[in-house]
Every structure is written in C-alpha cells, then in structure tokens.
Design an enzyme around this catalytic site. Structure first.
Site, PDB file in Angstrom:
ATOM      1  N   ASN A  37       0.814  -1.209   0.000  1.00 19.44           N
ATOM      2  CA  ASN A  37       0.000   0.000   0.000  1.00 19.44           C
ATOM      3  C   ASN A  37       0.858   1.274   0.000  1.00 19.44           C
ATOM      4  O   ASN A  37       1.662   1.478   0.905  1.00 19.44           O
ATOM      5  CB  ASN A  37      -0.894  -0.042   1.248  1.00 19.44           C
ATOM      6  CG  ASN A  37      -2.087   0.887   1.168  1.00 19.44           C
ATOM      7  OD1 ASN A  37      -2.314   1.529   0.151  1.00 19.44           O
ATOM      8  ND2 ASN A  37      -2.844   0.955   2.251  1.00 19.44           N
ATOM      9  N   HIS A 122     -14.238  -4.134  11.199  1.00 14.19           N
ATOM     10  CA  HIS A 122     -13.849  -2.834  11.743  1.00 14.19           C
ATOM     11  C   HIS A 122     -15.072  -1.975  12.029  1.00 14.19           C
ATOM     12  O   HIS A 122     -15.880  -1.728  11.135  1.00 14.19           O
ATOM     13  CB  HIS A 122     -12.998  -2.060  10.739  1.00 14.19           C
ATOM     14  CG  HIS A 122     -11.677  -2.706  10.463  1.00 14.19           C
ATOM     15  ND1 HIS A 122     -10.742  -2.141   9.623  1.00 14.19           N
ATOM     16  CD2 HIS A 122     -11.113  -3.840  10.908  1.00 14.19           C
ATOM     17  CE1 HIS A 122      -9.672  -2.909   9.581  1.00 14.19           C
ATOM     18  NE2 HIS A 122      -9.874  -3.956  10.344  1.00 14.19           N
ATOM     19  N   ARG A 147     -13.354  -4.874  15.782  1.00 11.66           N
ATOM     20  CA  ARG A 147     -12.326  -3.916  16.184  1.00 11.66           C
ATOM     21  C   ARG A 147     -12.977  -2.557  16.330  1.00 11.66           C
ATOM     22  O   ARG A 147     -13.725  -2.137  15.441  1.00 11.66           O
ATOM     23  CB  ARG A 147     -11.231  -3.859  15.102  1.00 11.66           C
ATOM     24  CG  ARG A 147     -10.040  -3.033  15.506  1.00 11.66           C
ATOM     25  CD  ARG A 147      -9.063  -2.860  14.353  1.00 11.66           C
ATOM     26  NE  ARG A 147      -9.415  -1.704  13.537  1.00 11.66           N
ATOM     27  CZ  ARG A 147      -8.591  -1.132  12.658  1.00 11.66           C
ATOM     28  NH1 ARG A 147      -7.371  -1.630  12.467  1.00 11.66           N
ATOM     29  NH2 ARG A 147      -8.975  -0.097  11.942  1.00 11.66           N
ATOM     30  N   ASP A 208      -6.734  -1.255  17.851  1.00 13.74           N
ATOM     31  CA  ASP A 208      -5.436  -1.093  17.193  1.00 13.74           C
ATOM     32  C   ASP A 208      -4.828   0.249  17.607  1.00 13.74           C
ATOM     33  O   ASP A 208      -5.405   1.305  17.330  1.00 13.74           O
ATOM     34  CB  ASP A 208      -5.655  -1.131  15.664  1.00 13.74           C
ATOM     35  CG  ASP A 208      -4.368  -1.264  14.880  1.00 13.74           C
ATOM     36  OD1 ASP A 208      -3.283  -1.063  15.467  1.00 13.74           O
ATOM     37  OD2 ASP A 208      -4.456  -1.565  13.671  1.00 13.74           O
ATOM     38  N   HIS A 210      -1.874   1.164  16.562  1.00  8.61           N
ATOM     39  CA  HIS A 210      -1.131   1.556  15.367  1.00  8.61           C
ATOM     40  C   HIS A 210       0.254   2.139  15.673  1.00  8.61           C
ATOM     41  O   HIS A 210       0.606   3.210  15.175  1.00  8.61           O
ATOM     42  CB  HIS A 210      -1.962   2.511  14.496  1.00  8.61           C
ATOM     43  CG  HIS A 210      -1.960   2.115  13.056  1.00  8.61           C
ATOM     44  ND1 HIS A 210      -1.352   2.844  12.080  1.00  8.61           N
ATOM     45  CD2 HIS A 210      -2.466   1.030  12.438  1.00  8.61           C
ATOM     46  CE1 HIS A 210      -1.511   2.243  10.912  1.00  8.61           C
ATOM     47  NE2 HIS A 210      -2.180   1.133  11.099  1.00  8.61           N
ATOM     48  N   GLU A 260       1.929  -6.738  11.643  1.00  4.53           N
ATOM     49  CA  GLU A 260       1.499  -6.519  10.257  1.00  4.53           C
ATOM     50  C   GLU A 260       2.581  -5.862   9.403  1.00  4.53           C
ATOM     51  O   GLU A 260       2.545  -5.981   8.189  1.00  4.53           O
ATOM     52  CB  GLU A 260       0.194  -5.697  10.216  1.00  4.53           C
ATOM     53  CG  GLU A 260       0.341  -4.281  10.721  1.00  4.53           C
ATOM     54  CD  GLU A 260      -0.980  -3.517  10.756  1.00  4.53           C
ATOM     55  OE1 GLU A 260      -1.975  -4.089  11.237  1.00  4.53           O
ATOM     56  OE2 GLU A 260      -1.011  -2.376  10.304  1.00  4.53           O
ATOM     57  N   ARG A 281       0.677 -11.267  13.499  1.00  6.05           N
ATOM     58  CA  ARG A 281      -0.261 -10.529  12.653  1.00  6.05           C
ATOM     59  C   ARG A 281       0.165 -10.410  11.195  1.00  6.05           C
ATOM     60  O   ARG A 281      -0.385  -9.597  10.460  1.00  6.05           O
ATOM     61  CB  ARG A 281      -0.382  -9.102  13.218  1.00  6.05           C
ATOM     62  CG  ARG A 281      -1.226  -8.982  14.431  1.00  6.05           C
ATOM     63  CD  ARG A 281      -2.690  -8.879  14.112  1.00  6.05           C
ATOM     64  NE  ARG A 281      -3.017  -7.669  13.384  1.00  6.05           N
ATOM     65  CZ  ARG A 281      -3.906  -7.613  12.392  1.00  6.05           C
ATOM     66  NH1 ARG A 281      -4.530  -8.695  12.004  1.00  6.05           N
ATOM     67  NH2 ARG A 281      -4.163  -6.470  11.806  1.00  6.05           N
ATOM     68  N   HIS A 310      -3.117 -10.500   8.944  1.00  7.14           N
ATOM     69  CA  HIS A 310      -3.495  -9.141   8.548  1.00  7.14           C
ATOM     70  C   HIS A 310      -4.404  -9.211   7.312  1.00  7.14           C
ATOM     71  O   HIS A 310      -4.041  -9.829   6.319  1.00  7.14           O
ATOM     72  CB  HIS A 310      -2.199  -8.399   8.221  1.00  7.14           C
ATOM     73  CG  HIS A 310      -2.339  -6.933   8.013  1.00  7.14           C
ATOM     74  ND1 HIS A 310      -1.524  -6.228   7.155  1.00  7.14           N
ATOM     75  CD2 HIS A 310      -3.176  -6.023   8.559  1.00  7.14           C
ATOM     76  CE1 HIS A 310      -1.855  -4.953   7.191  1.00  7.14           C
ATOM     77  NE2 HIS A 310      -2.842  -4.797   8.031  1.00  7.14           N
ATOM     78  N   ASP A 314      -6.326  -3.391   1.786  1.00  8.33           N
ATOM     79  CA  ASP A 314      -5.182  -3.311   0.874  1.00  8.33           C
ATOM     80  C   ASP A 314      -4.488  -4.655   0.649  1.00  8.33           C
ATOM     81  O   ASP A 314      -3.511  -4.726  -0.089  1.00  8.33           O
ATOM     82  CB  ASP A 314      -4.177  -2.231   1.310  1.00  8.33           C
ATOM     83  CG  ASP A 314      -3.820  -2.257   2.782  1.00  8.33           C
ATOM     84  OD1 ASP A 314      -4.665  -1.861   3.607  1.00  8.33           O
ATOM     85  OD2 ASP A 314      -2.696  -2.675   3.103  1.00  8.33           O
TER      86      ASP A 314
HETATM   87  C1  CS2 Z   1      -4.253  -1.884   9.867  1.00  9.20           C
HETATM   88  C2  CS2 Z   1      -4.173  -1.547   8.441  1.00  9.20           C
HETATM   89  O1  CS2 Z   1      -5.671  -3.641   9.364  1.00  9.20           O
HETATM   90  C3  CS2 Z   1      -4.992  -3.122  10.228  1.00  9.20           C
HETATM   91  O2  CS2 Z   1      -4.888  -3.534  11.360  1.00  9.20           O
HETATM   92  O3  CS2 Z   1      -3.361  -1.482  10.793  1.00  9.20           O
HETATM   93  O4  CS2 Z   1      -5.353  -0.881   8.135  1.00  9.20           O
HETATM   94  C4  CS2 Z   1      -2.986  -0.732   7.968  1.00  9.20           C
HETATM   95  O5  CS2 Z   1      -3.089   0.575   8.416  1.00  9.20           O
HETATM   96  C5  CS2 Z   1      -2.933  -0.768   6.477  1.00  9.20           C
HETATM   97  O6  CS2 Z   1      -2.908  -2.098   6.057  1.00  9.20           O
HETATM   98  C6  CS2 Z   1      -1.728  -0.043   5.925  1.00  9.20           C
HETATM   99  O7  CS2 Z   1      -1.619  -0.302   4.567  1.00  9.20           O
HETATM  100 MG    MG Z   2      -3.266  -2.873  12.418  1.00  5.95          MG
END
Ligand code: CS2
Ligand code: MG
Length: 400
Positions: A37, A122, A147, A208, A210, A260, A281, A310, A314
């Site tokens: 991505n 999500h 989530r 998350d 992040h 991820e 992940r 994951h 994307d």
């Molecule tokens: C994320 C993703 O899915 C997740 O948990 O953290 O949305 C991530 O931000 C994207 O895959 C980035 O390309």
């Molecule tokens: Mg994530």
C-alpha cells in the site's frame, strides 16, 4: 511442467492492487498478491525487472527451492518490497500446484483443522454514539468479533476513523492526520467502557493502537483497559524494538497482537521466544508467502501463540484467499481480519471464498480459488495513492 510466462498486473478497482500471474506450458495459471500500500510500483519493478526473468523455464512445482533461490540468491534480504515480491511468486506457485492436484490449497497444507474461520471486522466512529452505531452495523453484517476505533476529543483526523480514501479522492500528497497520545490514553478506556455497557461482556472486542505508544505508555494503557477484556490490543508500540514488549508484558494481562509490518521470522524472534505477544499478525502478502508464514505459525504454536493474519482492504482477494487456506489448515489459528472489498474488486478478482454469519471459508475450487478478469483489471489502471502521515501538535512527525 515449466513456467512459460509471468505477468504483473496493476489494477485499481477502488484502490491499487498488484498481482503476479504465472503461466505454465500445461496451460495452468497461478496468481499471487504483491500489493504494498502506497509503494506499489516498487514491487512491480522488483518483480518485472528482477524476478520474472529468473522464473521463465523453471519447474513451478519446486516451491521451497524457488523461495530459497529468490530469498538467499538475491543476497539483499528482507524488507517489504523484497518479501511482497517473493510472496507473489510463492502464492502463485502454490495456486498452480493445488490446481495441478485438482485440490483446494488447504488440502495440500494438511487439510482442514476447522469447519470455518472466525473473522473480525472494523467499527469506527468520530465519537462514541457513532462508534456504537458502527458496531451495530457490523453485527448486522454478521461479524462476531469487532475492532473498535474512535476519534479523540480535540483531534480532527485520527487513524481508523477517517474513512479510508478511495483513489478517486486521493490527493497528490499524503493526508496529514493529527495525534496526541495523552488525550488518547485518557479517552480510550471511556470508549471501551461505553461499548461494553452497550453490548455486554460476550462480544470479542479488539483495538489497534497503530504503533503510537512508548513502552511505558503501552504498559499503562494495557493495565487501564483490563476491565474491558479486549480480545487484543494491537501494535501498541513500534515493535521493531522487540525488547520493549518485556516492559509492557510485565504490567498488563491485556493480550497483545503484533506484526502486520513484519516481513520475516527474525522480526519476531524475541517476541515469540519470550512469549511477549499472543497473536502474530503478518500477512501472506508481506511475509514472503504461504511457505514462510506456515513456518512462523508452527514456530509460534510451540509458545501457545496464535495466528491473526493481517486482512485489511489493501490485501487483495488473492492475498486474502491464500490466508484463508492457511487459516483453515493450521491448528493454532486465532482469528482472521476481514474488511471485505468493493463490489468492483470482487468482479476483477472472482473468488471462491465466502463470508457467512461472521465466518469465512476458502471454498473448494482447485488452487487458491481466485480468477483475475484481466480486461476489467485493465479498465481500472493504477492511480498514485499514499497512506496518511501523522503529526503532533508541534508539527513533528509521529508513527502512523
Ligand atoms: C491496519 C491496516 O488492518 C490493520 O490492522 O493497521 O489498516 C494498515 O493501516 C494498512 O494495512 C496499511 O496499509
Ligand atoms: Mg493494524
């Protein structure tokens, strides 16, 4: 059997996807996802300029040897570009092998260990009422694990809340999101309290972070949210500092999920050996394919650590399908992230996998069960797109 052709297809049915299609002299074809991505074209070049010429004339059945040849043979190892390119080859070869056997891929990985694959979706809202509506919407779609992400008072653009950009509204530069860790640390426990009050104790909830917290901040958050019984807290710190998780772990029993952005087992060694996390992940697409991810899961299983592949938008349907075959086969499956794709994406990538009542199944089509409509793919060409970046109030860049 010999590989006679390999093409890289870039298509954008709502967002960019990079797909490798390998063709054999027996007419069998295999697909692999190489989508990275925001940096898609770097993998296209890696594949077309450096990998495809090496594949022509080789035996597609030699999956392990091809993987080692591309990984060790290049001398330059690891990293998302390299590992996404190798992943695409690996998955395309598994697709071909399973089609040649006339079996869905999961049968070649040992057969089904379960009947169905639990997915999480999500939910997001700018504020708590909007989040609660979003949770209800996911439940109505069938999700049984969710989530939850919300806006933070005082911030305008926060991860997971701002709607995902489709390419049509992409700006020529990354969108700038804003961040304030103390405000977030104050707010999140209130959010989870409200979600639990509304939906009760039984709904598995995930969150998350992040990669935005320091180890001590993550330790505090994990402790503060223990009463709300999360399924996991994801990416609490930028975990390339694996030792940092020792500190987090000492302070909280909130389960942790990480990985991820990881590309090889070496990113996980301390995390797994010291049992500092509960879920791994990585995506098939960014970890070099089914071959190494299977090895990672088997390694993690010795430490009671489970899978959680994951699966955001994307990851293309090709990468998702490959993940589902693994999920069905391994014993230490945890949960599968599943955001779904646009209807148009489903037309470009016709797939055998299904989502019903919150559970996924890869289907019984031979191979990974995805076919690429190349004409439709060509009608939706690549559009430049970036992930957002993240800045603090003083203007400095923060982890995204
Ligand atoms: C994320 C993703 O899915 C997740 O948990 O953290 O949305 C991530 O931000 C994207 O895959 C980035 O390309
Ligand atoms: Mg994530």
């Amino acid at each position: 059997m010999k590989i006679v052709d390999a093409q890289v297809v870039v298509t954008s049915p709502g967002r960019n996807f990079v797909t490798l299609k390998i063709t054999t002299d027996e007419g069998l074809t295999g697909l692999g996802d190489a989508t990275l991505n925001g940096r898609e074209l770097s993998v296209v070049s890696y594949l077309t300029d450096h990998v495809v010429p090496l594949l022509i004339g080789t035996d597609p059945h030699r999956i392990e040897d091809t993987w080692q040849y591309l990984y060790r043979g290049a001398y330059w190892r690891r990293g998302p570009v390299t590992m996404a390119a190798i992943a695409a080859v690996d998955v395309a070869l598994w697709d071909i092998k399973a089609k040649a056997a006339g079996l869905p891929l999961y049968q070649l990985l040992g057969g089904a260990s379960r009947e169905r694959i639990r997915a999480y979706g999500h939910a997001a809202g700018r504020d708590i009422p909007e989040l609660l509506d979003s949770v209800r919407a996911r439940q109505a779609e069938g999700y049984r694990a969710i989530r939850v992400q919300t806006g933070v008072p005082g911030l305008t653009n926060v991860y997971g809340v701002r709607p995902d950009l489709s390419v049509s509204d992409q700006l020529p530069r990354p969108v700038v999101e804003d961040w304030d860790t103390p405000a977030y640390l104050r707010h999140l426990p209130r959010v989870l309290e409200a979600v639990r009050a509304e939906f009760g104790p039984g709904l598995p909830l995930l969150h998350d972070a992040h990669h935005r917290l320091t180890p001590i901040q993550a330790a505090r958050l994990g402790k503060d949210i223990e009463p709300y019984d999360l399924f996991w807290l994801e990416d609490c710190t930028p975990a390339e500092n694996q030792e940092a998780l020792r500190l987090v772990r000492r302070h909280t029993t909130t389960p942790l999920a990480i990985g991820e952005v990881f590309n090889t087992v070496f990113d996980y060694q301390t995390l797994i050996n010291e049992q500092l996390i509960d879920y791994v992940r990585s995506a098939v697409t960014h970890f070099g394919g089914v071959t190494p991810l299977r090895k990672l899961f088997d390694y993690a299983a010795q430490y009671q650590i489970k899978s959680a592949v994951h699966g955001p938008e994307d990851i293309s349907p090709v990468g998702m399908a490959a993940a589902l075959h693994l999920d069905l086969a391994i014993h230490n499956f945890g949960i599968q992230e599943y955001s779904g794709h646009t209807a148009l994406t489903g037309e470009v990538f016709r797939h055998a996998y299904t989502f019903t009542d919150g559970y996924l199944h890869p289907g019984e089509a031979p191979g990974i069960g995805v076919e690429l409509d190349e004409e439709l793919a060509a009608a939706h060409p690549y559009r430049p797109a970036y992930l957002p970046v993240n800045r603090l109030a003083d203007g400095s860049v923060h982890d995204w």
